[in-house]
Enzyme design. Structure first.
Site: not given
Ligand code: COA
Length: 261
Positions: A67, A112, A115, A135
């Site tokens: 999400a 998601g 999911e 999450e």
């Molecule tokens: N929602 C919104 N933005 C997201 C996102 C999410 N679920 N996942 C990644 N992004 C965005 C980051 O904020 C970043 O944006 P920015 O460049 O404008 O700052 C961009 O995508 C790249 O992600 P980044 O975190 O910089 O890459 P990374 O390689 O350091 O880490 C992940 C990758 C997937 C480990 C990390 O982005 C992450 O943990 N994301 C959330 C995953 C999550 O919790 N999902 C469940 C949500 S309920």
């Protein structure tokens, strides 16, 4: 049809590719993405020319990273709950789409994203695939069916490790666990998905729709009830033109031409 956040295109006759398309946000599921997915699924369901759907993520890094967390800021309960209800409804629609679906996963399939994959009929993983339900790291828990579909698909201990420890499952491990039908090098993922989609084009569409229902509903019923359901399906299919055509084509040693009737 192409739009900003979800690309929908026919890549071969009968095969549609849906690509989540916010690569700079790792294809995170904004409310708009959910809305577009909902509309695309309705179009696909209504179009008898579409036989198989491949879901994938644009870019190299992610299928879908969950999400859009940006929309969660501020702890406003009403839009948060509305988003969760909507996601659940659309994911359920994907799961019950009466046509085969393939999730082709490169990179992150988190929250998601995982999911959505769990609502597809086949999961194919590239070596780079990382599947998870993180999450808990946000102080939250899954809301789009992930906890319940994962525990049913992979069992208590896998689900516990993935959720309680926020562990990511690699593509290779997803294959070992039976979650993924195959794991392949990243550059071969598209070909692997297409191969499976083409095989699905050869199976009668009504039979596919009925078998999908059996696979979805059967495990939640007691065995005798599930077997009765199975036979009801078979007897219904036996009366269809497609069954007559399938049997005749086999005996005539030719390819069947199914019309979904
Ligand atoms: N929602 C919104 N933005 C997201 C996102 C999410 N679920 N996942 C990644 N992004 C965005 C980051 O904020 C970043 O944006 P920015 O460049 O404008 O700052 C961009 O995508 C790249 O992600 P980044 O975190 O910089 O890459 P990374 O390689 O350091 O880490 C992940 C990758 C997937 C480990 C990390 O982005 C992450 O943990 N994301 C959330 C995953 C999550 O919790 N999902 C469940 C949500 S309920």
């Amino acid at each position: 049809m192409t739009d900003a956040v979800l690309i929908s295109e026919t890549i071969e006759p009968g095969i549609v590719r849906l690509a989540f398309n916010r690569p700079d946000k790792l294809n995170a599921l904004s409310s708009e993405v959910i809305r577009r997915l909902d509309e695309a699924l309705d179009r696909i369901a209504a179009d008898s020319g579409v036989r198989v759907v491949i879901l994938t993520g644009a870019g190299e890094r992610a299928f879908v990273a969950g999400a859009d967390i940006g929309e969660y800021r501020g702890r406003r309960a009403k839009p948060f709950i509305a988003y969760q209800h909507e996601s659940r409804r659309v994911f359920d629609k994907l799961e019950s789409l009466p046509k085969p679906t393939i999730a082709a996963i490169r990179g992150y399939a988190l929250g998601g994203g995982f999911e959505i994959a769990l609502c597809c009929d086949v999961i194919l993983c590239a070596a780079s695939a990382r599947l998870g339900l993180p999450e808990g790291l946000l102080g939250l828990s899954p809301g789009g069916g992930g906890s319940q579909r994962l525990v049913r698909a992979a069992g208590k201990y896998v689900a516990s490790e993935v959720m309680l420890g926020a562990r990511r499952i690699t593509g290779e491990r997803a294959f070992q666990l039976g979650l993924a039908a195959a794991v392949c090098p990243d550059e071969e993922l598209t070909t692997a998905a297409l191969e499976r989609a083409r095989a699905m084009l050869k199976v009668a569409p009504l039979a596919q729709a009925e078998m999908k229902r059996l696979i979805r509903i059967g495990p939640d019923a007691a065995l005798p009830a599930a077997q009765t359901l199975e036979q009801e399906v078979l007897f219904r299919l036996y009366g269809t033109d497609d069954a007559e055509e399938g049997v005749a084509a086999f005996l005539d040693k030719r390819a069947a031409r199914f019309r979904g009737e």
